[in-house]
Design an enzyme around this catalytic site. Sequence first.
Site, PDB file in Angstrom:
ATOM      1  N   ARG A 149       0.814  -1.223   0.000  1.00 17.06           N
ATOM      2  CA  ARG A 149       0.000   0.000   0.000  1.00 17.06           C
ATOM      3  C   ARG A 149       0.849   1.276   0.000  1.00 17.06           C
ATOM      4  NH1 ARG A 149      -3.499  -2.366   4.933  1.00 17.06           N
ATOM      5  NH2 ARG A 149      -1.695  -3.762   4.971  1.00 17.06           N
ATOM      6  N   TYR A 179      34.470  30.805   1.557  1.00 22.55           N
ATOM      7  CA  TYR A 179      34.561  29.342   1.578  1.00 22.55           C
ATOM      8  C   TYR A 179      35.820  28.926   2.324  1.00 22.55           C
ATOM      9  CZ  TYR A 179      35.414  24.534   0.423  1.00 22.55           C
ATOM     10  OH  TYR A 179      35.672  23.202   0.550  1.00 22.55           O
TER      11      TYR A 179
HETATM   12  C1  UD1 Z   1      -2.778  -7.139  10.637  1.00 25.20           C
HETATM   13  C2  UD1 Z   1      -3.850  -8.051  11.223  1.00 25.20           C
HETATM   14  C3  UD1 Z   1      -5.071  -7.211  11.608  1.00 25.20           C
HETATM   15  C4  UD1 Z   1      -4.649  -6.101  12.550  1.00 25.20           C
HETATM   16  C5  UD1 Z   1      -3.511  -5.281  11.982  1.00 25.20           C
HETATM   17  C6  UD1 Z   1      -2.980  -4.325  13.029  1.00 25.20           C
HETATM   18  C7  UD1 Z   1      -3.534 -10.191  10.054  1.00 25.20           C
HETATM   19  C8  UD1 Z   1      -4.081 -11.105   9.031  1.00 25.20           C
HETATM   20  N1  UD1 Z   1      -4.218  -9.052  10.248  1.00 25.20           N
HETATM   21  O1  UD1 Z   1      -3.306  -6.584   9.431  1.00 25.20           O
HETATM   22  O2  UD1 Z   1      -6.058  -8.028  12.248  1.00 25.20           O
HETATM   23  O3  UD1 Z   1      -5.771  -5.277  12.849  1.00 25.20           O
HETATM   24  O4  UD1 Z   1      -2.418  -6.126  11.584  1.00 25.20           O
HETATM   25  O5  UD1 Z   1      -1.980  -3.501  12.516  1.00 25.20           O
HETATM   26  O6  UD1 Z   1      -2.559 -10.492  10.693  1.00 25.20           O
HETATM   27  N2  UD1 Z   1       4.281  -9.689   7.668  1.00 25.20           N
HETATM   28  C9  UD1 Z   1       5.249 -10.674   7.641  1.00 25.20           C
HETATM   29  N3  UD1 Z   1       5.099 -11.731   6.777  1.00 25.20           N
HETATM   30  C10 UD1 Z   1       4.017 -11.852   5.979  1.00 25.20           C
HETATM   31  C11 UD1 Z   1       3.015 -10.859   6.024  1.00 25.20           C
HETATM   32  C12 UD1 Z   1       3.176  -9.787   6.888  1.00 25.20           C
HETATM   33  O7  UD1 Z   1       6.248 -10.592   8.362  1.00 25.20           O
HETATM   34  O8  UD1 Z   1       3.957 -12.838   5.236  1.00 25.20           O
HETATM   35  C13 UD1 Z   1       4.469  -8.535   8.572  1.00 25.20           C
HETATM   36  C14 UD1 Z   1       4.382  -7.206   7.884  1.00 25.20           C
HETATM   37  O9  UD1 Z   1       5.675  -6.798   7.442  1.00 25.20           O
HETATM   38  C15 UD1 Z   1       3.859  -6.292   8.978  1.00 25.20           C
HETATM   39  C16 UD1 Z   1       3.057  -7.232   9.878  1.00 25.20           C
HETATM   40  O10 UD1 Z   1       3.437  -8.540   9.525  1.00 25.20           O
HETATM   41  O11 UD1 Z   1       4.907  -5.690   9.726  1.00 25.20           O
HETATM   42  C17 UD1 Z   1       1.565  -7.068   9.694  1.00 25.20           C
HETATM   43  O12 UD1 Z   1       1.236  -7.311   8.339  1.00 25.20           O
HETATM   44  P1  UD1 Z   1       0.263  -6.354   7.545  1.00 25.20           P
HETATM   45  O13 UD1 Z   1       0.171  -6.825   6.149  1.00 25.20           O
HETATM   46  O14 UD1 Z   1       0.620  -4.948   7.776  1.00 25.20           O
HETATM   47  O15 UD1 Z   1      -1.123  -6.699   8.282  1.00 25.20           O
HETATM   48  P2  UD1 Z   1      -2.390  -5.771   8.368  1.00 25.20           P
HETATM   49  O16 UD1 Z   1      -3.112  -5.799   7.096  1.00 25.20           O
HETATM   50  O17 UD1 Z   1      -2.029  -4.451   8.919  1.00 25.20           O
HETATM   51 CA    CA Z   2      -0.125  -3.367   9.281  1.00 28.02          CA
END
Ligand code: UD1
Ligand code: CA
Length: 493
Positions: free
Chosen positions: A42, A400
């Site tokens: 995003r 300078y």
């Molecule tokens: C996630 C939660 C959501 C919560 C929100 C809070 C899930 C499915 N959803 O959504 O319920 O309200 O956080 O901020 O967990 N990441 C990894 N490996 C992956 C995918 C993601 O390490 O395969 C890490 C991302 O880098 C990030 C964190 O996990 O730092 C959260 O992932 P993100 O995609 O931001 O989840 P949200 O959509 O925010």
């Molecule tokens: Ca997040």
Amino acid sequence: MKTKSKGSAALSTTSPTTSPTTSPTTSPRVAVAIMAAGKGTRLKSQLPKVLHEVGGKPLLEHVIRAAVRVVPVQDVFAIIGHEAERVRAATQHTGVNFVLQTEQRGTGHALMVAADALAGYDHVIVLSGDAPLITPQTIGRLLNFHLDERAAMTLLSADLDNPAGYGRVLRKSPRGAEVKAIVEEKAASAKQRKIREINSGFYVFGVKELYGNIGKLSTANAHHEFYLTDMAGVLNQSLRGAQQRVVAWKTANASEVLGGNTRAELADIDERMRLEKCRQLMADGVTVFYPATCVIDVDVEIAADTVIEPYVQLLGKTRIGAGCRVRSYSVIRDSEMGDGVMVRPGCVMEGARIGAGAVLGPYSHLRPGSEIGEGAHVGNFVETKKIKLGKGSKANHLTYLGDAEIGEGVNIGAGTITCNYDGVNKHTTVIEDGAFIGSDSTLVAPVRVGKGAYVGAASCITSDVPEDALAVGRAQQIVKPGWAREKRASRKK
Ligand code: UD1
Ligand code: CA
């Protein structure tokens, strides 16, 4: 990845202990896993999400800082994947361990790949690498709640005015701690979307319960990913009848859980962090006019009675003494200032050290390695680089000074230039104590002007000037009497 030696959990977040522990009944072994492998789609950026900066530091570094105040650094594991080497390079100075999630198949998958690393622990605190406002106090309280409740999974929740985009917490009963499930925004019904209690993305799990059941996660959802959030439902199914439960602890400080998924969210987090920084500085006796206009990085230090005027940027590891004044429109990075320094408007500084009582600007440009002595003056449109300007010396206008050692009580006239570069190498100019350099002089380095010597205005100095001598290096002036009058007369014909 192999786990290193375990420390015991610091249940009191103020005094983390690093002593090894043997008895799980007194001190459970607690690790922190930080999910930081995602791309950050995003943000539409080449830079991985967790390296985007707020308060002058990458998101992930803020989360690591909070984590290491709860457990010893050897018990912190950052799960990295997208641009892993870049993320590792940017954060390895913190000393945390890294776990590689080569393919990013969701937050649940991130914890799957950390199974070996976490095998030797009793509990794991899971943090989101993109939520940098979390405090060690809140993490500590979440852990204590988890242990007191003897829960299998404890999630940190918060009530948000605008819960859009977050997972919603479905409690078993409105007042009870127990959670039935977490539903992601995309899967939520219209009624569920009205729930303002959101899942923060911070959790504590019993390691045994997590890894005994994580295999039950599925990818039957909008993103075809393994959602860690689904562990709430999974554990409720698997542990039915067992004592262990899925519970939520709600923080009253909702802003702590904000995640930076979009540029707008990053800007919001950055603003909150910097306003908080200004509040801290003001509590320590610093005057910050119009804090909302100032950009002050989290590590900047300022002593009491210093005044920061509107539209000032203080960046990196900048340290400012007491009783200074930094006037508007100055941008100062990684620089140190003694007490009572006056920075007039529009100065740009990087890697500079300024002695007490010095006066700078308006519009001075101090580049790396500039050391300005006590009470020295550097004035308008003066550029310095890798120089020492001694105590009380003055370079007030249009100059300078690069690669120069300038003694005490030296006067550098307007328009003076050190010619430090011959197209191949840099050379040093030495100007000894009490010397006077006339305006518009060029000093061709390597060259030395001795103690108390004078350089006549507009001189080009190519060889050393001895102590107390006068050097004049310019063409002899020619005067032709009546020349101008004759010229005008000849034009009229
Ligand atoms: C996630 C939660 C959501 C919560 C929100 C809070 C899930 C499915 N959803 O959504 O319920 O309200 O956080 O901020 O967990 N990441 C990894 N490996 C992956 C995918 C993601 O390490 O395969 C890490 C991302 O880098 C990030 C964190 O996990 O730092 C959260 O992932 P993100 O995609 O931001 O989840 P949200 O959509 O925010
Ligand atoms: Ca997040």
